[in-house]
Design an enzyme around this catalytic site. Structure first.
Site, PDB file in Angstrom:
ATOM      1  N   ASN A 138       0.752  -1.334  -0.246  1.00 11.34           N
ATOM      2  CA  ASN A 138      -0.105   0.002   0.236  1.00 11.34           C
ATOM      3  C   ASN A 138       0.671   1.111  -0.365  1.00 11.34           C
ATOM      4  OD1 ASN A 138       0.092  -0.774   2.893  1.00 11.34           O
ATOM      5  ND2 ASN A 138      -1.532   0.355   3.221  1.00 11.34           N
ATOM      6  N   GLY A 214       2.466  -5.939   7.353  1.00 11.46           N
ATOM      7  CA  GLY A 214       1.227  -6.974   5.924  1.00 11.46           C
ATOM      8  C   GLY A 214       0.421  -6.949   7.051  1.00 11.46           C
ATOM      9  N   SER A 215      -1.070  -8.212   7.202  1.00 11.68           N
ATOM     10  CA  SER A 215      -1.986  -8.098   7.075  1.00 11.68           C
ATOM     11  C   SER A 215      -1.619  -9.038   8.447  1.00 11.68           C
ATOM     12  CB  SER A 215      -2.543  -8.974   6.395  1.00 11.68           C
ATOM     13  OG  SER A 215      -1.734 -10.580   6.328  1.00 11.68           O
ATOM     14  N   GLU A 234       4.542  -5.031  12.023  1.00 10.03           N
ATOM     15  CA  GLU A 234       3.178  -4.394  11.803  1.00 10.03           C
ATOM     16  C   GLU A 234       2.324  -4.116  11.191  1.00 10.03           C
ATOM     17  OE1 GLU A 234       3.273  -0.554  12.839  1.00 10.03           O
ATOM     18  OE2 GLU A 234       5.587  -1.146  13.879  1.00 10.03           O
ATOM     19  N   LEU A 235       1.082  -4.748  12.119  1.00  5.90           N
ATOM     20  CA  LEU A 235      -0.329  -5.502  11.198  1.00  5.90           C
ATOM     21  C   LEU A 235      -1.637  -4.270  10.772  1.00  5.90           C
ATOM     22  CD1 LEU A 235       0.710  -8.482  12.845  1.00  5.90           C
ATOM     23  CD2 LEU A 235       2.050  -8.451  10.849  1.00  5.90           C
ATOM     24  N   CYS A 268      -3.361   0.858   6.725  1.00  5.03           N
ATOM     25  CA  CYS A 268      -3.615   0.783   8.145  1.00  5.03           C
ATOM     26  C   CYS A 268      -3.917   1.565   9.127  1.00  5.03           C
ATOM     27  CB  CYS A 268      -2.611   0.084   8.798  1.00  5.03           C
ATOM     28  SG  CYS A 268      -0.900   1.776   8.746  1.00  5.03           S
ATOM     29  N   GLU A 362     -10.997  -6.412   9.014  1.00  4.06           N
ATOM     30  CA  GLU A 362     -10.417  -4.951   8.138  1.00  4.06           C
ATOM     31  C   GLU A 362     -10.464  -5.189   6.997  1.00  4.06           C
ATOM     32  OE1 GLU A 362      -6.112  -5.372   7.551  1.00  4.06           O
ATOM     33  OE2 GLU A 362      -5.615  -3.122   7.797  1.00  4.06           O
TER      34      GLU A 362
HETATM   35  P1  NAP Z   1       0.039  -9.244   3.504  1.00  3.38           P
HETATM   36  O1  NAP Z   1      -0.489 -10.569   2.476  1.00  3.38           O
HETATM   37  O2  NAP Z   1      -0.047  -9.662   5.040  1.00  3.38           O
HETATM   38  O3  NAP Z   1       1.956  -9.511   2.959  1.00  3.38           O
HETATM   39  C1  NAP Z   1       2.100  -8.573   2.626  1.00  3.38           C
HETATM   40  C2  NAP Z   1       3.721  -8.611   2.683  1.00  3.38           C
HETATM   41  O4  NAP Z   1       4.675 -10.113   3.395  1.00  3.38           O
HETATM   42  C3  NAP Z   1       3.840  -9.502   1.424  1.00  3.38           C
HETATM   43  O5  NAP Z   1       5.420  -9.204   0.972  1.00  3.38           O
HETATM   44  C4  NAP Z   1       3.843 -10.527   0.974  1.00  3.38           C
HETATM   45  O6  NAP Z   1       4.097 -11.141  -0.335  1.00  3.38           O
HETATM   46  C5  NAP Z   1       4.727 -10.889   2.356  1.00  3.38           C
HETATM   47  N1  NAP Z   1       3.660 -11.961   2.861  1.00  3.38           N
HETATM   48  C6  NAP Z   1       3.333 -13.248   2.150  1.00  3.38           C
HETATM   49  N2  NAP Z   1       3.374 -14.729   2.596  1.00  3.38           N
HETATM   50  C7  NAP Z   1       4.534 -14.540   3.411  1.00  3.38           C
HETATM   51  C8  NAP Z   1       4.282 -15.075   4.336  1.00  3.38           C
HETATM   52  N3  NAP Z   1       4.346 -16.642   4.784  1.00  3.38           N
HETATM   53  N4  NAP Z   1       5.519 -15.549   5.004  1.00  3.38           N
HETATM   54  C9  NAP Z   1       6.510 -14.406   4.894  1.00  3.38           C
HETATM   55  N5  NAP Z   1       5.870 -12.739   4.121  1.00  3.38           N
HETATM   56  C10 NAP Z   1       4.713 -13.529   3.345  1.00  3.38           C
HETATM   57  O7  NAP Z   1      -0.094  -8.015   3.069  1.00  3.38           O
HETATM   58  P2  NAP Z   1      -1.016  -6.710   2.649  1.00  3.38           P
HETATM   59  O8  NAP Z   1      -2.037  -7.371   1.737  1.00  3.38           O
HETATM   60  O9  NAP Z   1       0.630  -6.426   0.937  1.00  3.38           O
HETATM   61  O10 NAP Z   1      -0.576  -5.712   3.083  1.00  3.38           O
HETATM   62  C11 NAP Z   1      -2.189  -5.097   3.739  1.00  3.38           C
HETATM   63  C12 NAP Z   1      -2.307  -5.431   5.046  1.00  3.38           C
HETATM   64  O11 NAP Z   1      -0.392  -4.874   5.572  1.00  3.38           O
HETATM   65  C13 NAP Z   1      -3.839  -4.839   5.982  1.00  3.38           C
HETATM   66  O12 NAP Z   1      -3.416  -6.139   6.428  1.00  3.38           O
HETATM   67  C14 NAP Z   1      -2.744  -3.191   6.462  1.00  3.38           C
HETATM   68  O13 NAP Z   1      -3.357  -3.139   7.600  1.00  3.38           O
HETATM   69  C15 NAP Z   1      -0.824  -4.301   6.945  1.00  3.38           C
HETATM   70  N6  NAP Z   1      -0.480  -2.858   6.553  1.00  3.38           N
HETATM   71  C16 NAP Z   1      -0.151  -2.715   8.284  1.00  3.38           C
HETATM   72  C17 NAP Z   1       1.018  -1.592   8.636  1.00  3.38           C
HETATM   73  C18 NAP Z   1       1.072  -1.206   9.759  1.00  3.38           C
HETATM   74  O14 NAP Z   1       1.664  -0.087   9.833  1.00  3.38           O
HETATM   75  N7  NAP Z   1       0.899  -1.275  10.631  1.00  3.38           N
HETATM   76  C19 NAP Z   1       1.090  -0.637   6.984  1.00  3.38           C
HETATM   77  C20 NAP Z   1       0.630  -0.846   6.507  1.00  3.38           C
HETATM   78  C21 NAP Z   1      -0.380  -1.881   6.292  1.00  3.38           C
HETATM   79  P3  NAP Z   1       3.651 -11.269  -1.740  1.00  3.38           P
HETATM   80  O15 NAP Z   1       2.965  -9.699  -1.399  1.00  3.38           O
HETATM   81  O16 NAP Z   1       4.576 -12.022  -1.945  1.00  3.38           O
HETATM   82  O17 NAP Z   1       2.426 -12.443  -0.857  1.00  3.38           O
END
Ligand code: NAP
Length: 463
Positions: A138, A214-215, A234-235, A268, A362
């Site tokens: 994002n 990420g999530s 950071e989720l 997020c 979310e």
């Molecule tokens: P995501 O699907 O969890 O992916 C995040 C990252 O993790 C991507 O680089 C992804 O790679 C990687 N990943 C996937 N499976 C993994 C595994 N088994 N082991 C290690 N890494 C893995 O999240 P997203 O859809 O990109 O982002 C949206 C989420 O991020 C939302 O829930 C949002 O709230 C959260 N977020 C939180 C913050 C904060 O500061 N708290 C800030 C921004 C976003 P691939 O893309 O190759 O699958």
């Protein structure tokens, strides 16, 4: 070598190709990172700082290139992408400064019974070694820099795994650091699917620290396989905003019309659950609706577009279906919610059951849920009724209500008279509960990317 094609979510235009790394590649990358870490930790802080300041300068000279790349691969409007890109040099500069501030403390050992003046104790801070940084789609530049700039500033080697949909911004940033003179192997970017590469990276014993954004589901998985290493997670979130009956409604609706919809709600700290005092809800909705309806969506490249696409058509469909399900369950759609490709029109969903999935899960899309409450304690209870605790906001002119909320809402960041969608890059930033572990924000990240040793000099007692 297999390649991933990176496409615009708006029109499907192909923007570039990146390698799909294999587990063999990853093994080599981690071995290189160990070499990089050994070299970079022995490089004095003033030299590291010079490299970072140069990287900041190069980034500043290339803001437009970075903004176009961010907008292209995410589908966010060029205006939003320029705002993201223009924060990047500042994060690098702040990191360069904090990386030169690795102070320790002297220990008053003689205050410990049985110890005299013959010993001197102090603490030393050092880099953790190899850091794995995993970033989401994002904010593909900003959230990469929140990890790599502080990590490099303090002398770590970083292996960065950007989101599969948005690797181009990360690669561009890595190029700026290389041009600035960062030595080989201090920063490596590995591209490909997180599901396979992620597991191998996170569980590898050569890695001392995993910094993940990420999530919550992926975060849970990472924490289950990481083993003994430092973790920052950071989720996800479902951020609440409380509007009390003494609030400045104009201010609250201005802020919510931004906070719920920036980056098509894929933030997020996006506003998701708006909790409004029953007595003012009609006035509140009447003031909010035209502001939300005036948000212009469309072609990300156009300067007139305020909000662009979601990251993919599939994600847009998911958001559209969530809104439809909420309405089927009895909520009222006040405006928006229709979809065209990966674009979703900003929506207000009113009379949402605060326990329903639409409020609790979310959404990560351009819609807010509005529910009502009778009094302050009930609003705080509703704000806390979530597995998440990343950001929260409260609008009130009553200082006592503001203080009570600040004390009682369980959330990493709480904004009085603004929404959670606000961040200064130097402030501590991170969630409570299922929103994560640890803090980012440059100074906090420096602390999380270093480790402390205690050193004792054992002398002899003198007469
Ligand atoms: P995501 O699907 O969890 O992916 C995040 C990252 O993790 C991507 O680089 C992804 O790679 C990687 N990943 C996937 N499976 C993994 C595994 N088994 N082991 C290690 N890494 C893995 O999240 P997203 O859809 O990109 O982002 C949206 C989420 O991020 C939302 O829930 C949002 O709230 C959260 N977020 C939180 C913050 C904060 O500061 N708290 C800030 C921004 C976003 P691939 O893309 O190759 O699958």
């Amino acid at each position: 070598m297999l390649l991933d094609e990176i496409k615009s979510p708006y029109d499907g235009a192909i923007l570039g190709q990146v390698p799909i790394a294999t587990l063999e590649d990853l093994n080599l990358v981690l071995a290189n990172a160990q070499t990089g870490a050994n070299l970079w930790r022995r490089t004095p802080a003033h030299i590291r700082s010079e490299v970072l300041l140069k990287a900041a300068e190069i980034t500043a000279q290339n803001i437009e290139e970075l903004a176009q790349t961010i907008s292209g691969e995410t589908g966010k409007s060029i205006t939003e992408a320029r705002a993201e890109a223009s924060r990047c040099p500042e994060i690098i500069k702040l990191s360069a400064f904090e990386g030169s501030q690795l102070y320790g403390s002297t220990l008053p050992l003689d205050a410990n019974k049985g110890t005299g003046f013959e010993k001197i104790g102090f603490t030393l801070r050092q880099p953790v070694g190899v850091v794995v940084a995993i970033s989401p789609f994002n904010y593909p530049a900003l959230l990469v820099l929140h990890k790599i700039a502080p990590a490099l500033a303090v002398g770590n080697a970083v292996v960065l795994k950007p989101a599969r949909t948005t690797p181009l911004s990360a690669l561009l940033i890595a190029k700026y650091f290389t041009q600035a003179g960062l030595p080989d192997n201090a920063l490596q970017v590995i591209t490909g699917p997180g599901s396979t590469l992620g597991d191998a990276l996170v569980s590898d014993p050569r890695v001392r620290k995993v910094s993940f954004t990420g999530s919550t589901n992926t975060g849970r998985h990472i924490s289950s396989i990481a083993g003994v290493k430092k973790l920052s997670l950071e989720l996800g979130s479902s951020c609440p905003v409380i509007v009390l009956n003494d609030a400045d409604i104009d201010l609250a609706t201005d802020a919510i019309a931004i906070g719920g919809y920036v980056n098509a709600g894929q933030v997020c700290i996006s506003v998701q659950r708006v909790l409004v005092d029953k007595k003012i809800v009609n006035d509140f909705l009447a003031a909010l609706k035209p502001k939300v309806e005036s948000i212009r969506i469309g072609n990300p490249k156009s300067a007139d577009t305020k909000v662009g696409t979601l990251i993919s058509e599939k994600e847009a469909e998911r958001v559209e279906n969530s809104i439809r399900s909420a309405v089927k369950d009895g909520a009222k759609l006040l405006t928006g919610g229709d979809r065209e490709g990966a674009l979703v029109r900003p929506a207000i969903v009113y009379d949402v059951n605060p326990k329903s999935p639409f409020a609790q899960e979310e959404l990560f899309g351009p819609a807010i849920s509005v529910s009502t409450f009778e009094n302050l304690p009930e609003s705080i209870e509703m704000a806390n009724d979530s597995i998440y605790g990343l950001g929260a906001g409260i609008f009130t002119r009553n200082i006592d209500a503001a203080i009570q909320s600040a004390r009682e809402i369980d959330s990493g960041n709480i904004h009085i008279n603004w929404t959670p969608l606000w961040r200064a890059d130097l402030m501590p930033y991170g969630g409570l509960k299922s929103s994560g572990i640890g803090k980012e924000g440059v100074r906090s990240t420096v602390s999380e990317m270093t480790e402390e040793k205690t050193i004792i000099l054992h002398g002899k007692t003198w007469k």
